[in-house]
Motif scaffolding. Sequence first.
Motif, PDB file in Angstrom:
ATOM      1  N   ALA A   1       5.341 -33.148   4.183  1.00 20.34           N
ATOM      2  CA  ALA A   1       6.416 -32.187   4.479  1.00 20.34           C
ATOM      3  C   ALA A   1       6.800 -32.245   5.952  1.00 20.34           C
ATOM      4  N   GLN A   2       5.802 -32.406   6.820  1.00 17.38           N
ATOM      5  CA  GLN A   2       6.086 -32.433   8.253  1.00 17.38           C
ATOM      6  C   GLN A   2       6.890 -33.660   8.624  1.00 17.38           C
ATOM      7  N   ASP A   3       6.568 -34.825   8.014  1.00 21.87           N
ATOM      8  CA  ASP A   3       7.306 -36.036   8.310  1.00 21.87           C
ATOM      9  C   ASP A   3       8.763 -35.913   7.901  1.00 21.87           C
ATOM     10  N   ALA A   4       9.000 -35.162   6.821  1.00 20.94           N
ATOM     11  CA  ALA A   4      10.359 -35.019   6.323  1.00 20.94           C
ATOM     12  C   ALA A   4      11.198 -34.107   7.194  1.00 20.94           C
ATOM     13  N   ASN A   5      10.552 -33.330   8.055  1.00 18.00           N
ATOM     14  CA  ASN A   5      11.274 -32.373   8.878  1.00 18.00           C
ATOM     15  C   ASN A   5      11.146 -32.773  10.342  1.00 18.00           C
ATOM     16  N   SER A   6      12.077 -33.556  10.829  1.00 19.74           N
ATOM     17  CA  SER A   6      12.004 -34.065  12.195  1.00 19.74           C
ATOM     18  C   SER A   6      12.507 -33.059  13.216  1.00 19.74           C
ATOM     19  N   ASP A   7      12.913 -31.866  12.765  1.00 17.77           N
ATOM     20  CA  ASP A   7      13.495 -30.867  13.651  1.00 17.77           C
ATOM     21  C   ASP A   7      12.439 -29.975  14.294  1.00 17.77           C
ATOM     22  N   VAL A   8      11.175 -30.195  13.982  1.00 16.06           N
ATOM     23  CA  VAL A   8      10.105 -29.341  14.486  1.00 16.06           C
ATOM     24  C   VAL A   8       9.938 -29.542  15.982  1.00 16.06           C
TER      25      VAL A   8
ATOM     26  N   VAL B   1       9.980 -15.529  12.550  1.00 16.13           N
ATOM     27  CA  VAL B   1       8.642 -16.114  12.502  1.00 16.13           C
ATOM     28  C   VAL B   1       8.724 -17.621  12.691  1.00 16.13           C
ATOM     29  N   LYS B   2       9.724 -18.259  12.069  1.00 18.59           N
ATOM     30  CA  LYS B   2       9.927 -19.689  12.238  1.00 18.59           C
ATOM     31  C   LYS B   2      10.189 -20.030  13.704  1.00 18.59           C
TER      32      LYS B   2
ATOM     33  N   PRO C   1      17.141 -25.050  10.362  1.00 22.82           N
ATOM     34  CA  PRO C   1      17.586 -25.635   9.097  1.00 22.82           C
ATOM     35  C   PRO C   1      17.148 -24.795   7.895  1.00 22.82           C
ATOM     36  N   GLU C   2      18.040 -24.677   6.924  1.00 21.07           N
ATOM     37  CA  GLU C   2      17.773 -23.826   5.760  1.00 21.07           C
ATOM     38  C   GLU C   2      16.541 -24.299   4.997  1.00 21.07           C
TER      39      GLU C   2
END
Length: 371
Positions: free
Chosen positions: A103-110, A337-338, A364-365
């Motif tokens: 999941a983390q790899d799929a979300n590069s916006d972190v 929280v995000k 991101p949603e």
Amino acid sequence: MASAPPPPALFSAAEVQRRCAAGACWVRRGARLYDLTGFVRRHPGGEQLLRARAGRDVSADLDGPPHRHSDNARRWLEQYYVGELRGPTQDSQENGTVTYANAQDANSDVDPRCKPVDFEKDLVDWQKPLLWQVGHLGEKYDEWVHQPVDRPLRLFHSDFLEACTKTSWYIVLAVWSPLVMYLTWFYFRSLTRDNVRLFSSFTTEYAIPMSKYVFPFFFCFGLLLWTAVEYVLHRFLFHMKPPASNSYLIMLHFLIHGQHHKSPYDGSRLVFPPLPASLMIFSTYVILRIFLPETLAGIVFTGGLLGYITYDMMHYYLHYGSPSKGTYLYRMKAYHVKHHFEHQKSGFGISSKIWDIFFHTLIPETSEKEQ
């Protein structure tokens, strides 16, 4: 020679069930158990979690439904570790880690600063005031301040200065609400009684007379103006990156906002103390007075002051309240929280997402749903 760490406490599934039945909230990740009783109601889904898991043997693994957590949330979780579950578990910790990594790899916006660290190591002495210590962190400060902990902090040696940095939420209402009510009455009365003309600060020939019916327009404009001020302050001042070589700017950043990101659930530091708030509020009125006649400036100012009160109350509630799932406040709580735990370069809106949408800093949603 260093002594070996003591073995972890072991708990049976039946014992965990008894504790949950008695009102505690224990959760499991792999075989590791965490006591979230004191924190769970501050989580966006805390109330629902308590109701859904009441009476179960052991809470579901934290990597499973209904959502996944960020690295910072996992590091945060280690503060509540109490021991290990005795006997086999349905889901291994290894599988959970793999699930999250995908999941983390799929979300590069972190935010890259929000990475896991060893919770047992820290760069400051929490038994002493922190303000003078953080100034010496240099290049390490930016990463350190964005790794939140659940503990109160102290800024100053002086009890008087320390007291000036703490405020209960109801103080904001007690100090500013009467002023809003008085100014609303005063400026509406002035608008109906005096010959108020727009642009009279710049020209008399083309000044436009104002009737009492424009009061709601200017008042609501003040509310909207506050949301813009809130966004600009939060994004460009509160989230500035102080130069590592300047210890005074590091301390200033920690004083005005860094402390909140380091200890986001310190309840005495979630609203602005009246003294610094009054300086900002007075400055706002002076700026408005430059461009608008006194009465119109006062109306816009009063609307903005109500917006500020709403902002402070919402900010406190987003940290300590338990809104019902599906409501606007629930969505804003999950959103905020995000911002604290994963996306600290976006999600700057507190009372509204309008400026995050306008300036493309919206979380991101897909990530927002992974609370």
